[in-house]
Design a protein around this motif. Sequence first.
Motif, PDB file in Angstrom:
ATOM      1  N   ILE A 247      -5.037  -5.076   3.644  1.00 33.96           N
ATOM      2  CA  ILE A 247      -4.132  -5.937   2.879  1.00 33.96           C
ATOM      3  C   ILE A 247      -4.538  -5.979   1.413  1.00 33.96           C
ATOM      4  CG2 ILE A 247      -3.344  -8.316   2.572  1.00 33.96           C
ATOM      5  CD1 ILE A 247      -3.598  -8.622   5.653  1.00 33.96           C
ATOM      6  N   ILE A 248      -5.838  -6.157   1.175  1.00 32.72           N
ATOM      7  CA  ILE A 248      -6.335  -6.230  -0.201  1.00 32.72           C
ATOM      8  C   ILE A 248      -6.055  -4.941  -0.952  1.00 32.72           C
ATOM      9  CG2 ILE A 248      -8.470  -6.299  -1.572  1.00 32.72           C
ATOM     10  CD1 ILE A 248      -9.511  -8.311   0.578  1.00 32.72           C
ATOM     11  N   LEU A 249      -6.327  -3.799  -0.312  1.00 31.27           N
ATOM     12  CA  LEU A 249      -6.130  -2.520  -0.964  1.00 31.27           C
ATOM     13  C   LEU A 249      -4.660  -2.293  -1.308  1.00 31.27           C
ATOM     14  CD1 LEU A 249      -7.918   0.757  -0.046  1.00 31.27           C
ATOM     15  CD2 LEU A 249      -5.493   0.796  -0.550  1.00 31.27           C
ATOM     16  N   MET A 250      -3.752  -2.597  -0.368  1.00 32.06           N
ATOM     17  CA  MET A 250      -2.328  -2.391  -0.619  1.00 32.06           C
ATOM     18  C   MET A 250      -1.809  -3.328  -1.708  1.00 32.06           C
ATOM     19  SD  MET A 250      -1.578   0.142   1.187  1.00 32.06           S
ATOM     20  CE  MET A 250      -2.344   1.079   2.514  1.00 32.06           C
ATOM     21  N   ILE A 251      -2.316  -4.553  -1.743  1.00 31.86           N
ATOM     22  CA  ILE A 251      -1.910  -5.481  -2.803  1.00 31.86           C
ATOM     23  C   ILE A 251      -2.400  -4.983  -4.153  1.00 31.86           C
ATOM     24  CG2 ILE A 251      -2.300  -7.800  -3.739  1.00 31.86           C
ATOM     25  CD1 ILE A 251      -2.168  -8.850  -0.880  1.00 31.86           C
ATOM     26  N   ASP A 252      -3.637  -4.507  -4.202  1.00 31.29           N
ATOM     27  CA  ASP A 252      -4.146  -3.937  -5.457  1.00 31.29           C
ATOM     28  C   ASP A 252      -3.225  -2.834  -5.958  1.00 31.29           C
ATOM     29  OD1 ASP A 252      -6.350  -5.394  -6.209  1.00 31.29           O
ATOM     30  OD2 ASP A 252      -7.770  -4.207  -5.060  1.00 31.29           O
ATOM     31  N   LEU A 253      -2.869  -1.918  -5.061  1.00 32.65           N
ATOM     32  CA  LEU A 253      -2.046  -0.782  -5.456  1.00 32.65           C
ATOM     33  C   LEU A 253      -0.648  -1.210  -5.883  1.00 32.65           C
ATOM     34  CD1 LEU A 253      -3.020   1.781  -2.652  1.00 32.65           C
ATOM     35  CD2 LEU A 253      -3.783   1.779  -5.034  1.00 32.65           C
TER      36      LEU A 253
ATOM     37  N   GLY B 140       1.894   4.570 -14.678  1.00 32.22           N
ATOM     38  CA  GLY B 140       1.321   5.710 -15.381  1.00 32.22           C
ATOM     39  C   GLY B 140      -0.173   5.862 -15.204  1.00 32.22           C
ATOM     40  N   ALA B 141      -0.796   4.995 -14.398  1.00 34.42           N
ATOM     41  CA  ALA B 141      -2.251   5.028 -14.238  1.00 34.42           C
ATOM     42  C   ALA B 141      -2.672   6.156 -13.303  1.00 34.42           C
ATOM     43  CB  ALA B 141      -2.756   3.696 -13.692  1.00 34.42           C
ATOM     44  N   VAL B 142      -3.945   6.514 -13.404  1.00 32.69           N
ATOM     45  CA  VAL B 142      -4.579   7.339 -12.378  1.00 32.69           C
ATOM     46  C   VAL B 142      -5.469   6.388 -11.583  1.00 32.69           C
ATOM     47  CG1 VAL B 142      -6.451   8.018 -13.946  1.00 32.69           C
ATOM     48  CG2 VAL B 142      -6.026   9.334 -11.866  1.00 32.69           C
ATOM     49  N   VAL B 143      -5.244   6.337 -10.269  1.00 37.03           N
ATOM     50  CA  VAL B 143      -5.945   5.404  -9.398  1.00 37.03           C
ATOM     51  C   VAL B 143      -7.033   6.158  -8.647  1.00 37.03           C
ATOM     52  CG1 VAL B 143      -5.716   3.784  -7.482  1.00 37.03           C
ATOM     53  CG2 VAL B 143      -3.871   4.009  -9.152  1.00 37.03           C
ATOM     54  N   LEU B 144      -8.246   5.628  -8.697  1.00 37.71           N
ATOM     55  CA  LEU B 144      -9.407   6.238  -8.043  1.00 37.71           C
ATOM     56  C   LEU B 144      -9.787   5.359  -6.853  1.00 37.71           C
ATOM     57  CD1 LEU B 144     -11.287   6.735 -11.406  1.00 37.71           C
ATOM     58  CD2 LEU B 144      -9.983   8.485 -10.195  1.00 37.71           C
ATOM     59  N   ILE B 145      -9.644   5.893  -5.647  1.00 41.29           N
ATOM     60  CA  ILE B 145      -9.864   5.109  -4.422  1.00 41.29           C
ATOM     61  C   ILE B 145     -11.086   5.647  -3.700  1.00 41.29           C
ATOM     62  CG2 ILE B 145      -8.827   4.257  -2.298  1.00 41.29           C
ATOM     63  CD1 ILE B 145      -6.086   4.971  -3.454  1.00 41.29           C
TER      64      ILE B 145
ATOM     65  N   GLU C 122       5.063   6.137  -5.509  1.00 38.49           N
ATOM     66  CA  GLU C 122       6.410   6.448  -5.967  1.00 38.49           C
ATOM     67  C   GLU C 122       7.102   5.214  -6.530  1.00 38.49           C
ATOM     68  OE1 GLU C 122      10.589   8.422  -4.302  1.00 38.49           O
ATOM     69  OE2 GLU C 122       8.881   8.134  -2.945  1.00 38.49           O
ATOM     70  N   LEU C 123       6.897   4.068  -5.881  1.00 36.85           N
ATOM     71  CA  LEU C 123       7.520   2.827  -6.346  1.00 36.85           C
ATOM     72  C   LEU C 123       6.900   2.341  -7.651  1.00 36.85           C
ATOM     73  CD1 LEU C 123       9.397   0.381  -5.934  1.00 36.85           C
ATOM     74  CD2 LEU C 123       7.609  -0.654  -4.512  1.00 36.85           C
ATOM     75  N   VAL C 124       5.574   2.323  -7.714  1.00 36.59           N
ATOM     76  CA  VAL C 124       4.874   1.771  -8.887  1.00 36.59           C
ATOM     77  C   VAL C 124       4.832   2.771 -10.035  1.00 36.59           C
ATOM     78  CG1 VAL C 124       2.661   0.833  -9.713  1.00 36.59           C
ATOM     79  CG2 VAL C 124       3.496   0.260  -7.415  1.00 36.59           C
ATOM     80  N   GLY C 125       4.646   4.062  -9.703  1.00 43.89           N
ATOM     81  CA  GLY C 125       4.578   5.086 -10.739  1.00 43.89           C
ATOM     82  C   GLY C 125       3.153   5.420 -11.138  1.00 43.89           C
ATOM     83  N   PHE C 126       2.313   5.823 -10.176  1.00 49.46           N
ATOM     84  CA  PHE C 126       0.954   6.240 -10.498  1.00 49.46           C
ATOM     85  C   PHE C 126       0.591   7.473  -9.696  1.00 49.46           C
ATOM     86  CE2 PHE C 126       0.234   2.989  -7.098  1.00 49.46           C
ATOM     87  CZ  PHE C 126      -0.450   3.764  -6.167  1.00 49.46           C
ATOM     88  N   ARG C 127      -0.526   8.111 -10.067  1.00 54.04           N
ATOM     89  CA  ARG C 127      -1.107   9.215  -9.322  1.00 54.04           C
ATOM     90  C   ARG C 127      -2.462   8.743  -8.807  1.00 54.04           C
ATOM     91  NH1 ARG C 127      -2.170  13.371 -13.272  1.00 54.04           N
ATOM     92  NH2 ARG C 127      -1.278  15.111 -12.134  1.00 54.04           N
ATOM     93  N   PHE C 128      -2.998   9.396  -7.752  1.00 50.23           N
ATOM     94  CA  PHE C 128      -4.225   8.856  -7.199  1.00 50.23           C
ATOM     95  C   PHE C 128      -5.181   9.951  -6.735  1.00 50.23           C
ATOM     96  CE2 PHE C 128      -1.061   9.000  -3.844  1.00 50.23           C
ATOM     97  CZ  PHE C 128      -1.737   9.363  -2.679  1.00 50.23           C
ATOM     98  N   ILE C 129      -6.477   9.601  -6.817  1.00 49.14           N
ATOM     99  CA  ILE C 129      -7.578  10.451  -6.376  1.00 49.14           C
ATOM    100  C   ILE C 129      -8.325   9.680  -5.295  1.00 49.14           C
ATOM    101  CG2 ILE C 129      -9.533  11.857  -7.099  1.00 49.14           C
ATOM    102  CD1 ILE C 129      -6.952  12.369  -8.724  1.00 49.14           C
ATOM    103  N   VAL C 130      -8.506  10.289  -4.130  1.00 47.57           N
ATOM    104  CA  VAL C 130      -9.186   9.629  -3.017  1.00 47.57           C
ATOM    105  C   VAL C 130     -10.489  10.362  -2.723  1.00 47.57           C
ATOM    106  CG1 VAL C 130      -9.057   9.041  -0.563  1.00 47.57           C
ATOM    107  CG2 VAL C 130      -7.018   8.840  -1.999  1.00 47.57           C
TER     108      VAL C 130
END
Length: 449
Positions: A373-379, A386-391, A415-423
């Motif tokens: 829940i916390i992770l999804m709310i953060d995202l 436009g951010a790059v998200v590092l998970i 897609e909804l928020v508009g960011f790219r991510f690195i896991v």
Amino acid sequence: MEDSSLVMVDANAKGILGEYEHDFSIGSHDEFVILYGPNGVGKTKFLEIIHALSRLLAFRLEKLPFDSACLTYSDGSQLSVERRTDEEEPSEVSITFTLARPGNDDLVWDYIDDDVVEFVRKHSPYEQLTEELWQDPSNGEILHFDEIRALYAPRIRTLKSGQNTVPAELKAFVSRVPSFLIETQRLQTDERKRRDEPQWFARSRERRQARSRISEQAQQISSLLNDAQTEHSRITQRLDRTFPNRVLLAARQERALDASAIRERYDVQNDFRSRLGRVASVSLDEELSLPPDGELESWALALLDLYLEDAHTKLEPFNELLDKIELLEQIINGRLLKKDLAVTDKEGLAVVHSETGRRIHLESLSSGEQHEIILMIDLLFHVPKGAVVLIDEPEISLHVAWQLAFIPDVRKIAELVGFRFIVATHSPQIINDDWDRAKRLGPKEVPFE
């Protein structure tokens, strides 16, 4: 995800943990990259280096074990950092940032250590307990070094005539591609209560009270909904004051309005009102009742057109927020067993047993449920567009089924928020069917699975 004018396309860091070099590339139109490999090769450190470099956090880079790092962007620009250790005095570390842009001279910034540790020892009541923790013996208050720095570094920079100020051009560049780091430990936070005390710096001391992160997230969502309600009320008052005059003006104008289009807009808006009414106690205008199917006179079309236009403007503060709330509920309720999560303006988050209707306290959820829940709310609610998200290690406390669903769910959010991510992960289940997006780090001879 919408295209951004500037995106990160490559990252490289050398000397991680004194021996590893890691890198990855992500196409300017790609959504994500997965980094994987055995324990001990510095995946987490790599993410932390990228994040600190993206935000010019020199004091964090001082403490990270690496030699150099470079980020490359879609316009050909490169942001790099060198971390040099004095051979005779290993505790002395120098940090140099360089921004190389096509057609421009390189911009170089040598970060000057502001000697926070020495300053705090001489001019504050805090005593060092460990490398990261400091304590005020007079009241037992313990602060992390990041908090100590936040309290004292601005005053040190003032005393040193701002010599450590980030160059404006450099600051402007990194602001175009924000970085957001989601660390492994997500469940605990600190709520600070301030009380004023006269001191040399005339600052307020902070006492810490433990509070669960999920409770804090619930309060934040409640605040977002209440802020939207406040903006809705402000817009409503402004539009309602001028509505009669605008109705008369619209009635005098000769405009060709389509009755079927008016009815379609009316149905769409009523659907939105119904969705919104489930999560927010919004005082909505009384709905106008459309006459049965048939011709609408021109004056009625003009009135309805203006009414619908005003109603759309009034509800605008909720548009993006409601989409995020519904996606949060959809993802989480697809995972919870015999529990239902609902978002409300009063509580933020409410969980009930799906069979008995019994309320379930947020802190009594399992660690895996809270982490998710916390992770999804953060995202959904904290990541800027436009951010790059590092998970880092999203698999923490998640059973296999949730790990398999992780990347597909984050793609929906991105897609909804508009960011790219690195896991960064240790889990083959997180990678699942996306091995073509995965980059291995560390020695090939060491088994991963």
